[in-house]
Design an enzyme around this catalytic site. Structure first.
Site, PDB file in Angstrom:
ATOM      1  N   MET A 121      -0.560 -13.396   3.134  1.00 37.54           N
ATOM      2  CA  MET A 121      -0.094 -12.116   3.257  1.00 37.54           C
ATOM      3  C   MET A 121       1.065 -11.986   2.495  1.00 37.54           C
ATOM      4  O   MET A 121       2.155 -12.288   2.981  1.00 37.54           O
ATOM      5  CB  MET A 121       0.194 -11.952   4.801  1.00 37.54           C
ATOM      6  CG  MET A 121      -1.009 -11.988   5.622  1.00 37.54           C
ATOM      7  SD  MET A 121      -0.968 -11.565   7.344  1.00 37.54           S
ATOM      8  CE  MET A 121       0.089 -12.936   7.753  1.00 37.54           C
ATOM      9  N   GLY A 122       1.077 -12.015   1.094  1.00 41.54           N
ATOM     10  CA  GLY A 122       1.967 -11.713   0.302  1.00 41.54           C
ATOM     11  C   GLY A 122       2.561 -10.447   0.900  1.00 41.54           C
ATOM     12  O   GLY A 122       1.599  -9.348   0.969  1.00 41.54           O
ATOM     13  N   THR A 123       3.450 -10.225   1.327  1.00 37.29           N
ATOM     14  CA  THR A 123       3.770  -9.292   2.214  1.00 37.29           C
ATOM     15  C   THR A 123       5.107  -8.582   2.236  1.00 37.29           C
ATOM     16  O   THR A 123       6.105  -9.108   1.409  1.00 37.29           O
ATOM     17  CB  THR A 123       3.683  -9.897   3.729  1.00 37.29           C
ATOM     18  OG1 THR A 123       2.419 -10.346   3.914  1.00 37.29           O
ATOM     19  CG2 THR A 123       4.421  -9.229   4.926  1.00 37.29           C
ATOM     20  N   THR A 124       5.281  -7.474   2.929  1.00 42.90           N
ATOM     21  CA  THR A 124       6.772  -7.167   3.304  1.00 42.90           C
ATOM     22  C   THR A 124       6.456  -7.060   4.734  1.00 42.90           C
ATOM     23  O   THR A 124       5.798  -5.989   5.273  1.00 42.90           O
ATOM     24  CB  THR A 124       7.089  -5.895   2.449  1.00 42.90           C
ATOM     25  OG1 THR A 124       6.932  -5.791   1.016  1.00 42.90           O
ATOM     26  CG2 THR A 124       8.390  -5.592   2.947  1.00 42.90           C
TER      27      THR A 124
END
Lengths: 247, 228
Positions: free
Chosen positions: B18-21
């Protein structure tokens, strides 16, 4: 007393025909024959007092402790076989430390009392151990306010406004019931506890009074009552006794 | 031909990340959690409507970033522990406890996990609180926290926009603004914006579909016919 439980009282894993576990009852006897311990829950905290008969003049004052802090927020006073009581205190300390380490917050009073009751009860289930000959009055002050618990050798824990265990418990409990605990501050409570313990104690023999509390004044930490307040309380207690004797 | 297949296989073998914010912020009376909705396997978007905000208890939620598998496993364990604990405690668990359990798990397995977590919620003792558990297994209570690959692009923005004692509305706007800007700049963040608001009154979930995510500077306006 002997003869009543004959045959059914040899092991804690044996019931008697009338549904009693005699070993547990005998453990309770050990508590009942010990020094009186009194606990009251006042409006701003809890006060515990222990009557310690002084066995010998050679004993140093203030040794032979019967009150122990468990963590900052809780403490215990022991009645009965004090060596047994010490083991229970150790266990309580372990439980409290472990709980804090695992859950990240201080163990609530009612959780700790149930854990200790469970632990004590364990020793009433198996034939290869004997019950603890000690009962504990546990004082706690957490987000739910001040609490007083009694844990008995059988493994039950109850929450009290005020109670007493040991030799002088009957008259101590009567005196406690007369107090208006919801209006009493701990400062006043200390004096009341001292009075009660002086009253129930057999006057002829010397005894030491150990007082501990946890309240707003002690910054919600379980501590021995400060020496000056304890001395004052004893003085007032003795004065009240003398008054009673004169009148 | 082999090269092409190898390339594809290499792509598919990428861990699901989950490359995420993610973000959680406290306001006067509760907390707001926010996250984007993109899960990637390499460059392939495995899920573009992911829910990265997971309940640990009725009053505590967790924002998950890093390895999806790791964070799902951790969340499941913590949910279970909290359930047991709530039975013993006979009342609602505290946010601090939930965070502590998550932290213990991450720290004990730090060599194997890749998990950046933010735990936030409301309880009677502490009110609204935000606790961050970054990669190594630290535990910190903070007024607000950001995480995931997109967070790097909004550290300055959040520092500037954040203030204490916001209202619930202001806090929600802060969270949406922050996530929007991160999604605009981070390729691994995108999709929709999910928010969860937790207060004494309860939990409220909100969902901003992709078409209603505010436009950041430089992005194209939506064509009029696609407006929902």
């Amino acid at each position: 007393m002997s003869g009543i439980g004959t045959g059914y009282d040899l092991s804690v894993s044996t019931f008697s025909p009338d549904g009693r576990v005699f070993q547990t009852a005998y453990a309770q006897k050990a508590v009942d024959n010990g020094g009186t311990v009194v606990g009251i829950r006042c409006k701003d905290g809890v006060v515990l007092g222990v009557e310690k008969p002084v066995a010998s003049k050679m004993l140093v004052d203030g040794s032979n402790r019967h009150t122990y802090p468990i963590n900052q927020q809780s403490g215990m006073a022991v009645a009965g076989v004090s060596a047994d009581g010490r083991q229970i205190v150790n266990r309580a300390m372990q439980e409290a430390t472990q709980y804090k380490g695992f859950y990240g917050e201080v163990i609530p009073g009612y959780v700790l009392s149930e854990r200790i009751a469970s632990y004590v009860h364990l020793f009433n289930l198996y034939w290869y151990v004997r019950p603890f000959g000690a009962a504990m009055l546990m004082a706690s002050y957490d987000s739910e306010g001040p609490q007083l618990y009694l844990i008995e050798p059988g493994g039950t824990a109850h929450r009290y406004f005020g109670t007493a265990i040991g030799k002088g418990r009957q008259s101590a409990k009567t005196d406690i019931e007369k107090l208006k605990l919801t209006e009493l501050s701990c400062r006043q409570g200390v004096v009341e506890v001292a009075k009660i313990l002086h009253t129930v104690h057999d006057e002829e023999k010397p005894f030491e009074l150990e007082l501990a509390w946890i309240c707003d004044e002690s910054k919600k930490e379980f501590k021995r009552v400060p020496a000056d307040l304890a001395a004052e309380a004893e003085q007032q207690a003795k004065a009240a006794m003398d008054e009673d004797m004169d009148s | 031909m082999d090269v092409r297949f190898d390339g594809l296989q290499a792509e598919l073998d990428q861990p699901v990340s989950m490359g995420t914010t993610i973000i959680a912020a406290s306001y006067d009376g509760g907390v707001v959690l926010g996250a984007d909705s993109r899960t990637t396997t390499g460059n392939y978007i495995a899920n573009r409507v992911t829910d990265k905000i997971t309940p640990l208890a009725e009053n505590v939620y967790i924002c998950r970033s890093g390895s999806a598998a790791d964070t799902q496993a951790i969340s499941a364990y913590v949910q279970w522990f909290l359930q047991q604990h709530a039975v013993d405690l006979d009342r609602h668990v505290s946010v601090k406890t939930a965070a502590k359990l998550a932290q213990t798990m991450v720290y004990q397995n730090k060599n194997m996990f890749q998990a950046g977590l933010i735990i936030a919620g409301w309880d009677k003792q502490g009110g609204g609180s935000v606790h961050t558990v970054p990669l190594g297994g630290t535990l910190l209570q903070v007024p607000y926290s950001i995480g995931g690959s997109g967070s790097g692009y909004i550290t300055g923005l959040c520092d500037k926009l954040w203030r204490p004692n916001m209202t619930q509305q202001e806090c929600q706007e802060f969270v949406v603004r922050a996530v929007t800007h991160a999604m605009a700049r981070d390729g691994s963040s995108g999709g929709c914006i999910r928010t969860v608001t937790i207060s004494q009154q309860g939990v409220k979930r909100d969902f901003l579909p992709h078409t209603r995510v505010p436009i950041a500077y430089g992005e194209m306006q939506q064509p009029i016919s696609a407006a929902s």
